[in-house]
Design an enzyme around this catalytic site. Structure first.
Site, short mmCIF file in Angstrom:
data_model
loop_
_atom_site.label_atom_id
_atom_site.label_comp_id
_atom_site.label_asym_id
_atom_site.label_seq_id
_atom_site.Cartn_x
_atom_site.Cartn_y
_atom_site.Cartn_z
N ARG A 46 0.84 -1.11 -0.10
CA ARG A 46 -0.10 -0.08 -0.18
C ARG A 46 0.87 1.21 0.13
NH1 ARG A 46 -3.34 -2.70 -1.75
NH2 ARG A 46 -5.55 -3.00 -0.94
N GLU A 82 -3.08 8.09 -4.52
CA GLU A 82 -3.81 7.47 -5.77
C GLU A 82 -4.97 7.89 -5.96
OE1 GLU A 82 -3.91 3.14 -5.51
OE2 GLU A 82 -1.74 2.99 -5.51
N HIS A 98 -0.92 0.56 -9.66
CA HIS A 98 -1.56 -0.37 -8.81
C HIS A 98 -2.04 -1.63 -9.55
CE1 HIS A 98 -3.72 -0.40 -4.62
NE2 HIS A 98 -3.67 -1.53 -5.13
#
Length: 348
Positions: free
Chosen positions: A260, A289, A307
């Protein structure tokens, strides 16, 4: 669950796409209720819970990571509205920073993620980034895409002077769960890398022996010896790699993050890369993000992806299936396959 009534499952998100046979079988055992898209927005969703629109359901099923989460953070405000009948929340995705799993545990709700379904894809992405940061492939890729002969020739001549093979290098993995261990197996088998790891729980001697792993009680200790650190730990809301931690990295080492984005202080990472304390970074995940840190994106020793680590069709199929299997097992009195907060439940 009383009388002959079927246990009820609240299905949040789109209809299943892949495992129709399993879903249809479970629909004979359980009563699936799926809120409409507009009912999944936070305020309408909470209003419906207050009004008990869906009755006393016993499980929550979220088969996709990219929908079914329109109500936002599953925090105390939302979780406290759930009926006491809820026993399990099974969701797609390995990460669960959007759900307060400790609060779910306080309410007697077992949370199950989809990490086992994404392990292969995420580990493959980690290997890609590991290769990239050791061989400095981002420089080569950017030069080739520029269509500029001078940039191409510069990378062709000089990028090789910054590249090295990962074989025999020390790979430090933070978090040796399903994903971390799969990374370890691949890196050990492919490159003969020396596997070091730090985790709250130590693997068995047999598991360590299978990948030649060395366990570290202290993260700082491992940071000081590893040639490359891979983050494969869950995000609990706290930054793990800050300026102080980066200063403990072996000089000239590398950092890969497939966990993450919030685990890393990205401004501190920029500083560590600019002064050469870190040689390179590979980042599939980012703190803000869908925005990538502009200074990181502009560095030719930083490989960035969008991602996509778990983004294989195999993962999507597996997420969907695993969520259903977890629900079936829990509601039929069996152990869940991928429990996250079982250790926090008052009665296991």
């Amino acid at each position: 669950m009383s009388g002959s009534a079927k246990p009820r499952v609240l299905h949040i998100g789109d209809p299943v796409e892949h495992n129709h046979e399993l879903y249809n079988r479970l629909a004979t055992e359980f009563d699936f209720v799926r809120p409409a898209t507009d009912e999944r927005e936070r305020e309408p969703f909470m209003k419906a819970l207050k009004e008990k629109k869906w009755g006393d359901f016993h499980a929550i099923f979220r088969p996709f990571w990219n929908n079914g989460g329109e109500m936002g953070q599953w925090d105390h405000e939302l979780i406290s509205l759930l009926p006491s009948s809820v026993k399990v929340f099974a969701s797609a995705g390995a990460g669960y920073n959007w759900a307060d799993v400790d609060v779910l545990a306080d309410h007697g709700i077992l949370y199950c993620n989809g990490a086992a379904a994404s392990s292969e894809a995420v580990a493959d992405m980690a290997i890609y980034h590991i290769i990239s940061v050791f061989r400095n492939l981002q420089w080569s890729q950017l030069a080739a895409r520029s269509c500029d002969p001078d940039q191409f020739l510069e990378a062709h001549k000089f990028a090789t002077m910054t590249a090295c093979n990962p074989r025999d290098k020390i790979l430090g993995i933070v978090g040796l769960g399903n994903i971390g261990y799969t990374i370890a197996k691949k890196a050990y088998a492919c490159f003969g890398m020396q596997i070091h790891y730090q985790d709250l729980y130590r693997k068995t001697p047999e598991q360590e022996s299978a990948v030649g792993a060395t366990f570290h009680q202290s993260l700082d200790e491992m940071l000081g010896v590893a040639d490359c650190i891979v983050l494969a730990a869950p995000f609990s809301g706290e930054t793990l790699i800050n300026a102080a931690k980066l200063s403990r990295f072996k000089r000239g080492s590398r950092l890969v993050n497939i966990a993450r984005g919030g685990l890393i202080d990205e401004d501190a990472l920029v500083a560590a890369l600019e002064d050469g304390h870190l040689f390179a970074a590979g980042l599939d995940v980012h703190a803000n993000e869908p925005h990538v840190h502009p200074r990181l994106a502009g560095m030719r020793q930083v490989n960035v992806t969008s991602h996509n680590a778990g983004g294989a069709i195999d993962t999507r199929i597996g997420f969907e299936r695993l969520a259903m299997e977890n629900i079936e097992r829990v509601l039929t009195g069996k152990d869940a396959i991928t429990p996250v907060n079982k250790h926090l439940l008052k009665v296991n």
